[in-house]
Design a protein around this motif. Structure first.
Motif, PDB file in Angstrom:
ATOM      1  N   HIS A 257       0.829  -1.210   0.000  1.00 30.67           N
ATOM      2  CA  HIS A 257       0.000   0.000   0.000  1.00 30.67           C
ATOM      3  C   HIS A 257       0.863   1.260   0.000  1.00 30.67           C
ATOM      4  CE1 HIS A 257      -3.914  -1.829   0.222  1.00 30.67           C
ATOM      5  NE2 HIS A 257      -3.484  -2.646   1.155  1.00 30.67           N
ATOM      6  N   ARG A 258       1.972   1.230   0.737  1.00 31.11           N
ATOM      7  CA  ARG A 258       2.869   2.382   0.773  1.00 31.11           C
ATOM      8  C   ARG A 258       3.482   2.633  -0.605  1.00 31.11           C
ATOM      9  NH1 ARG A 258       7.942   1.450   4.233  1.00 31.11           N
ATOM     10  NH2 ARG A 258       8.475   0.316   2.363  1.00 31.11           N
ATOM     11  N   GLU A 259       3.919   1.567  -1.274  1.00 32.33           N
ATOM     12  CA  GLU A 259       4.513   1.715  -2.604  1.00 32.33           C
ATOM     13  C   GLU A 259       3.479   2.211  -3.616  1.00 32.33           C
ATOM     14  OE1 GLU A 259       6.139  -2.140  -3.250  1.00 32.33           O
ATOM     15  OE2 GLU A 259       7.821  -1.805  -1.892  1.00 32.33           O
ATOM     16  N   ARG A 260       2.265   1.692  -3.521  1.00 30.56           N
ATOM     17  CA  ARG A 260       1.212   2.132  -4.430  1.00 30.56           C
ATOM     18  C   ARG A 260       0.890   3.611  -4.218  1.00 30.56           C
ATOM     19  NH1 ARG A 260      -4.545  -0.550  -4.014  1.00 30.56           N
ATOM     20  NH2 ARG A 260      -4.572   0.864  -2.264  1.00 30.56           N
ATOM     21  N   ALA A 261       0.828   4.024  -2.956  1.00 31.10           N
ATOM     22  CA  ALA A 261       0.562   5.437  -2.659  1.00 31.10           C
ATOM     23  C   ALA A 261       1.707   6.316  -3.159  1.00 31.10           C
ATOM     24  CB  ALA A 261       0.363   5.632  -1.153  1.00 31.10           C
TER      25      ALA A 261
ATOM     26  N   ARG B 236       3.648   5.708  -5.721  1.00 29.38           N
ATOM     27  CA  ARG B 236       3.526   5.789  -7.181  1.00 29.38           C
ATOM     28  C   ARG B 236       2.435   6.772  -7.583  1.00 29.38           C
ATOM     29  NH1 ARG B 236       4.195   0.175  -6.929  1.00 29.38           N
ATOM     30  NH2 ARG B 236       1.953  -0.113  -7.117  1.00 29.38           N
ATOM     31  N   GLN B 237       1.306   6.747  -6.872  1.00 31.58           N
ATOM     32  CA  GLN B 237       0.217   7.663  -7.179  1.00 31.58           C
ATOM     33  C   GLN B 237       0.645   9.115  -6.964  1.00 31.58           C
ATOM     34  OE1 GLN B 237      -2.992   6.333  -4.701  1.00 31.58           O
ATOM     35  NE2 GLN B 237      -3.682   4.792  -6.168  1.00 31.58           N
ATOM     36  N   ILE B 238       1.357   9.373  -5.871  1.00 32.19           N
ATOM     37  CA  ILE B 238       1.828  10.738  -5.609  1.00 32.19           C
ATOM     38  C   ILE B 238       2.812  11.172  -6.679  1.00 32.19           C
ATOM     39  CG2 ILE B 238       3.213  12.123  -4.015  1.00 32.19           C
ATOM     40  CD1 ILE B 238       1.871  10.518  -1.745  1.00 32.19           C
TER      41      ILE B 238
ATOM     42  N   ASP C 239       2.952  10.119  -9.751  1.00 26.32           N
ATOM     43  CA  ASP C 239       2.199  10.360 -10.986  1.00 26.32           C
ATOM     44  C   ASP C 239       1.490  11.713 -10.944  1.00 26.32           C
ATOM     45  OD1 ASP C 239       3.027   7.906 -11.892  1.00 26.32           O
ATOM     46  OD2 ASP C 239       1.123   6.884 -11.438  1.00 26.32           O
ATOM     47  N   ARG C 240       0.927  12.047  -9.790  1.00 26.89           N
ATOM     48  CA  ARG C 240       0.238  13.336  -9.661  1.00 26.89           C
ATOM     49  C   ARG C 240       1.219  14.502  -9.789  1.00 26.89           C
ATOM     50  NH1 ARG C 240      -3.491  11.834  -4.492  1.00 26.89           N
ATOM     51  NH2 ARG C 240      -4.862  10.370  -5.571  1.00 26.89           N
TER      52      ARG C 240
ATOM     53  N   GLU D 296       4.063  14.485 -11.384  1.00 25.10           N
ATOM     54  CA  GLU D 296       4.485  14.552 -12.783  1.00 25.10           C
ATOM     55  C   GLU D 296       3.414  15.223 -13.639  1.00 25.10           C
ATOM     56  OE1 GLU D 296       6.755  14.498 -16.008  1.00 25.10           O
ATOM     57  OE2 GLU D 296       7.386  13.968 -13.982  1.00 25.10           O
TER      58      GLU D 296
END
Length: 81
Positions: A52-56, A58-60, A62-63, A65
Motif C-alpha cells: 500500500h505504501r509503494e502504491r501510494a 507511485r500515485q503521488i 504520478d500526480r 508529474e
C-alpha cells in the motif's frame, strides 16, 4: 473527549512498542508464544503495508508529474501570447 481518547491510545501504543522492543529479544529466546504470534502477525501485515505504501508513493509521483507537465504547458501558452 475525543482528544483524550486519541492521546490515551497513542500513549498506550507507544508504551507497548517500547516495551516490546526491549522485552521481545529475551522472550523470543525463551520461546514465548506471545512473541511468536506477534512475529507471525507482523509477517503477514508488513508485506501488505509495504504494498500500500509503494502504491501510494507511485500515485503521488504520478500526480506530481502531471502537475509539472501541466505547469510546463501553461508556461508555453503564456509565452506564446
Amino acid at each position: 473527549m475525543t482528544t483524550l481518547l486519541v492521546t490515551f491510545a497513542l500513549v498506550v501504543g507507544l508504551a507497548l512498542a517500547v516495551l516490546l522492543s526491549v522485552a521481545a529479544p529475551p522472550m523470543r529466546r525463551r520461546g514465548s508464544r506471545l512473541i511468536a504470534r506477534l512475529d507471525a502477525w507482523a509477517g503477514r501485515v508488513v508485506p501488505v503495508v509495504r504494498h500500500h505504501r509503494e502504491r501510494a508513493a507511485r500515485q503521488i509521483a504520478d500526480r506530481l508529474e502531471a502537475q509539472r507537465r501541466s505547469a510546463g504547458d501553461e508556461r508555453r501558452t503564456a509565452r506564446a501570447r
